[in-house]
Design a protein around this motif. Structure first.
Motif, PDB file in Angstrom:
ATOM      1  N   ASP A 373       2.467 -60.420  -0.175  1.00 11.38           N
ATOM      2  CA  ASP A 373       1.288 -61.210  -0.511  1.00 11.38           C
ATOM      3  C   ASP A 373       1.120 -61.125  -2.021  1.00 11.38           C
ATOM      4  N   ARG A 374       1.068 -62.265  -2.708  1.00 11.75           N
ATOM      5  CA  ARG A 374       1.039 -62.295  -4.161  1.00 11.75           C
ATOM      6  C   ARG A 374      -0.300 -61.861  -4.740  1.00 11.75           C
ATOM      7  N   ASP A 375      -1.347 -61.734  -3.906  1.00 13.73           N
ATOM      8  CA  ASP A 375      -2.635 -61.260  -4.388  1.00 13.73           C
ATOM      9  C   ASP A 375      -2.571 -59.766  -4.679  1.00 13.73           C
ATOM     10  N   SER A 376      -3.657 -59.229  -5.257  1.00 10.26           N
ATOM     11  CA  SER A 376      -3.692 -57.824  -5.629  1.00 10.26           C
ATOM     12  C   SER A 376      -4.784 -57.101  -4.848  1.00 10.26           C
ATOM     13  N   ALA A 377      -4.753 -55.756  -4.974  1.00  8.95           N
ATOM     14  CA  ALA A 377      -5.742 -54.884  -4.320  1.00  8.95           C
ATOM     15  C   ALA A 377      -5.855 -55.238  -2.836  1.00  8.95           C
ATOM     16  N   ALA A 378      -7.104 -55.267  -2.308  1.00  9.53           N
ATOM     17  CA  ALA A 378      -7.290 -55.531  -0.879  1.00  9.53           C
ATOM     18  C   ALA A 378      -6.788 -56.918  -0.488  1.00  9.53           C
ATOM     19  N   ASN A 379      -6.880 -57.871  -1.407  1.00 10.62           N
ATOM     20  CA  ASN A 379      -6.415 -59.223  -1.097  1.00 10.62           C
ATOM     21  C   ASN A 379      -4.915 -59.276  -0.846  1.00 10.62           C
ATOM     22  N   GLY A 380      -4.192 -58.290  -1.345  1.00 11.39           N
ATOM     23  CA  GLY A 380      -2.748 -58.280  -1.165  1.00 11.39           C
ATOM     24  C   GLY A 380      -2.258 -57.253  -0.155  1.00 11.39           C
ATOM     25  N   GLU A 381      -3.191 -56.525   0.464  1.00 14.14           N
ATOM     26  CA  GLU A 381      -2.802 -55.546   1.484  1.00 14.14           C
ATOM     27  C   GLU A 381      -2.594 -56.257   2.822  1.00 14.14           C
ATOM     28  N   VAL A 382      -1.418 -56.088   3.391  1.00 13.26           N
ATOM     29  CA  VAL A 382      -1.032 -56.854   4.573  1.00 13.26           C
ATOM     30  C   VAL A 382      -0.878 -55.932   5.782  1.00 13.26           C
ATOM     31  N   ARG A 383      -1.422 -56.386   6.916  1.00 17.92           N
ATOM     32  CA  ARG A 383      -1.226 -55.706   8.201  1.00 17.92           C
ATOM     33  C   ARG A 383      -0.465 -56.647   9.127  1.00 17.92           C
ATOM     34  N   CYS A 384       0.527 -56.137   9.823  1.00 18.18           N
ATOM     35  CA  CYS A 384       1.346 -56.947  10.723  1.00 18.18           C
ATOM     36  C   CYS A 384       1.132 -56.523  12.167  1.00 18.18           C
ATOM     37  N   SER A 385       1.249 -57.473  13.063  1.00 14.34           N
ATOM     38  CA  SER A 385       1.068 -57.178  14.482  1.00 14.34           C
ATOM     39  C   SER A 385       1.911 -58.131  15.312  1.00 14.34           C
ATOM     40  N   ALA A 424       0.846 -61.777  10.227  1.00 14.93           N
ATOM     41  CA  ALA A 424       0.544 -60.966   9.044  1.00 14.93           C
ATOM     42  C   ALA A 424      -0.824 -61.386   8.503  1.00 14.93           C
ATOM     43  N   THR A 425      -1.724 -60.417   8.324  1.00 10.09           N
ATOM     44  CA  THR A 425      -3.085 -60.684   7.866  1.00 10.09           C
ATOM     45  C   THR A 425      -3.376 -59.824   6.647  1.00 10.09           C
ATOM     46  N   ASP A 426      -3.962 -60.434   5.592  1.00 14.31           N
ATOM     47  CA  ASP A 426      -4.292 -59.647   4.411  1.00 14.31           C
ATOM     48  C   ASP A 426      -5.700 -59.063   4.527  1.00 14.31           C
ATOM     49  N   GLY A 427      -6.104 -58.295   3.515  1.00 13.58           N
ATOM     50  CA  GLY A 427      -7.386 -57.607   3.550  1.00 13.58           C
ATOM     51  C   GLY A 427      -8.497 -58.326   2.834  1.00 13.58           C
ATOM     52  N   GLY A 428      -8.297 -59.621   2.535  1.00 10.68           N
ATOM     53  CA  GLY A 428      -9.314 -60.382   1.834  1.00 10.68           C
ATOM     54  C   GLY A 428     -10.511 -60.705   2.709  1.00 10.68           C
ATOM     55  N   SER A 429     -11.555 -61.223   2.081  1.00  5.41           N
ATOM     56  CA  SER A 429     -12.754 -61.616   2.822  1.00  5.41           C
ATOM     57  C   SER A 429     -13.196 -62.995   2.344  1.00  5.41           C
ATOM     58  N   PRO A 430     -12.940 -64.063   3.133  1.00  6.80           N
ATOM     59  CA  PRO A 430     -12.303 -63.984   4.454  1.00  6.80           C
ATOM     60  C   PRO A 430     -10.808 -63.730   4.343  1.00  6.80           C
ATOM     61  N   ALA A 431     -10.236 -63.175   5.394  1.00  6.14           N
ATOM     62  CA  ALA A 431      -8.822 -62.844   5.403  1.00  6.14           C
ATOM     63  C   ALA A 431      -7.970 -64.099   5.583  1.00  6.14           C
ATOM     64  N   LEU A 432      -6.788 -64.083   4.977  1.00  3.50           N
ATOM     65  CA  LEU A 432      -5.793 -65.129   5.182  1.00  3.50           C
ATOM     66  C   LEU A 432      -4.642 -64.565   6.005  1.00  3.50           C
ATOM     67  N   TRP A 433      -4.001 -65.416   6.770  1.00  8.42           N
ATOM     68  CA  TRP A 433      -2.919 -64.926   7.630  1.00  8.42           C
ATOM     69  C   TRP A 433      -1.827 -65.975   7.761  1.00  8.42           C
ATOM     70  N   SER A 434      -0.680 -65.522   8.197  1.00 11.40           N
ATOM     71  CA  SER A 434       0.428 -66.412   8.527  1.00 11.40           C
ATOM     72  C   SER A 434       1.213 -65.781   9.669  1.00 11.40           C
ATOM     73  N   SER A 435       2.068 -66.557  10.297  1.00 15.61           N
ATOM     74  CA  SER A 435       2.821 -66.052  11.447  1.00 15.61           C
ATOM     75  C   SER A 435       4.233 -66.606  11.439  1.00 15.61           C
ATOM     76  N   ALA A 436       5.104 -65.927  12.165  1.00 16.56           N
ATOM     77  CA  ALA A 436       6.483 -66.381  12.359  1.00 16.56           C
ATOM     78  C   ALA A 436       6.859 -66.145  13.817  1.00 16.56           C
ATOM     79  N   VAL A 437       7.619 -67.055  14.367  1.00 12.43           N
ATOM     80  CA  VAL A 437       8.045 -66.953  15.761  1.00 12.43           C
ATOM     81  C   VAL A 437       9.517 -66.601  15.799  1.00 12.43           C
ATOM     82  N   LEU A 438       9.846 -65.541  16.549  1.00  7.83           N
ATOM     83  CA  LEU A 438      11.226 -65.090  16.686  1.00  7.83           C
ATOM     84  C   LEU A 438      11.730 -65.447  18.086  1.00  7.83           C
ATOM     85  N   PRO A 439      12.657 -66.392  18.216  1.00  9.84           N
ATOM     86  CA  PRO A 439      13.204 -66.728  19.547  1.00  9.84           C
ATOM     87  C   PRO A 439      14.289 -65.732  19.910  1.00  9.84           C
ATOM     88  N   LEU A 440      14.101 -65.010  20.999  1.00 12.48           N
ATOM     89  CA  LEU A 440      15.061 -64.008  21.464  1.00 12.48           C
ATOM     90  C   LEU A 440      15.479 -64.338  22.886  1.00 12.48           C
TER      91      LEU A 440
END
Length: 440
Positions: A373-385, A424-440
């Protein structure tokens, strides 16, 4: 008791499982190369195959490739030779501006072996820029009553190179009335000053023409010149005075174009033309000049170009207030840019095992992801699930890498394929997120 054939089959399968797990583990290496800027596309950077002890035949059949950090891909892998080569020509001053160390990072992904090797490439400066002045001519007005020792701050030259290749000094053409004195500030910036050494006589000469030459320290050195036209005038008793020595403002990176950022002000006790004050930028980088505009009459600084915290979090400018007789004062302007959560996390699938044996043991790595995430501090902290209820789990690896691995044995008869969504969700307020689909 098991038969000999069943024992051999069981041992073989166990050995196969161990090989699979070992093959999909992440492997990290570290290489560092150094090359000069402005090398042509395809130029040699380093022999990564040799330096990592990799066989060329293994590279050709394993889907090896190089991925650079950020949006520009500066390097690529030559599969036939195993060499790291330039993917495009690099201008150090554009990529790193005035940074002392210019290091670009990339990774070589060996998909067939699920390995990642970190590579750093230092871009060395070459003397490809000559010092230059903003204008072809400077005009200086001096009262004929000015005493020897009178000084006038000249506009500095700019040279985007660094070190010895950057601006090193100035020379003034021979003349009997003026000398040159170069002051070096705490920031290392060299400021040329014109010094009067002999009293002027307007009736004898109404103007004088001098040539100021700026030189860098390259071999051979490069130079730039500007004509100084000195106009001899009547007396001007008072210089302008800024209301404050330093102006500081904090600005959000999403402030609209045309916004007023701050106003500098100065007063002059003289009357008439000698009391009229005009403002100008004395020290400003090329990049900052495309973003900020100074009204010469009002001192209002407005935003004319977009701010991006990720590309510049602060700007230091110098403003000059000059009256009609060329008396002046200087002030510093500090503009600090605050981050806004304007970048969503980016998920890159660096490697994917599209087919998985159903008897693969738990912990088998099936995909390798890179999240940033190109942002800094909390805005650039990413959590994945991952989606809940699936037989897969995420494991954080070195850097910003994640591996997707099986959490239990699979059963093809129950489920023959999965579409695994990684979020993937960042720590911003409001938070921004993106997703990827893995076909297995």
């Amino acid at each position: 008791m098991w038969s000999r054939e069943r024992r051999v089959s069981w041992r073989g399968r166990l050995l196969l499982w161990c090989v699979l797990v070992a093959a999909w583990e992440l492997s990290w290496g570290q290489l560092r190369y150094s090359v000069p800027e402005e090398m042509q596309k395809g130029s040699f950077v380093g022999d990564v195959a040799k330096d990592l002890g990799l066989e060329l035949s293994a590279l050709r059949g394993s889907g090896a490739h190089v991925v650079s950090e950020g949006r520009n891909q500066y390097f690529s892998l030559h599969e036939k030779t195993g060499h790291l080569v330039m993917a495009e020509r690099i201008d150090r001053e554009r990529v790193c501006e005035s940074a002392e160390d210019c290091v670009l990072r990339c990774e070589m992904i060996v998909e067939g072996e699920m390995k990642v090797y970190a590579i750093e490439v230092e871009i060395r400066d070459i003397n490809d820029n000559a010092p230059s002045f903003r204008d072809e001519e400077m005009q200086v007005k001096v009262s004929e009553t000015a005493a020897p020792g009178w000084r006038f701050l000249l506009r500095s030259a700019l040279d985007p190179d660094i070190g010895r290749n950057s601006l090193q000094g100035y020379e003034l053409s021979d003349n009997e009335h003026f000398a040159l004195d170069v002051q070096t500030g705490k920031d290392g910036w060299k400021r040329p000053e014109l010094v009067l050494v002999k009293v002027l006589d307007r009736e004898e000469a109404a103007f004088h023409e001098l040539v100021l030459t700026a030189m860098d320290g390259g071999d051979p050195p490069r130079t730039g010149t500007v004509l100084i036209r000195v106009i001899v005038l009547d007396a001007n008793d008072n210089a302008p005075v800024f209301s404050q020595a330093v102006y500081t403002v904090r600005v959000r990176e999403d402030v609209p174009l045309g916004s007023v950022l701050l106003t500098v002000s100065a007063t002059d006790a003289d009357d008439g033309m000698n009391g009229e004050v005009n403002f100008s930028f004395e020290k400003i980088s090329v990049k900052a000049s495309e973003i900020f505009h100074l009204d010469t009459e009002t001192g209002v600084i407005t935003l004319t170009g977009s701010l991006d915290f990720e590309e510049g979090d602060s700007y230091e400018l110098e403003v000059q207030a000059k009256d009609g007789g060329d008396q002046f004062d200087m002030a510093k302007v500090s503009i600090e840019v605050t981050d806004v959560n304007d970048n969503a996390p980016e998920i890159s699938v660096r490697s994917l095992m599209s087919t998985v044996p159903e008897d693969s043991p738990a912990g088998t790595v099936v995909a390798l992801l890179h999240v940033q995430d190109r942002d800094s501090a909390a805005n650039g902290e990413v959590r994945c699930s991952l989606d809940a209820g699936l037989p897969f789990r995420l494991r954080s690896s070195l850097g910003n890498y994640y591996s997707v691995e099986t959490s239990r044995e699979l059963d093809r008869e129950a489920v023959s394929e999965y579409n695994v969504t990684v979020r993937a969700t960042d720590g911003g307020s409001p938070a921004l997120w993106s997703s990827a689909v893995l076909p297995l």
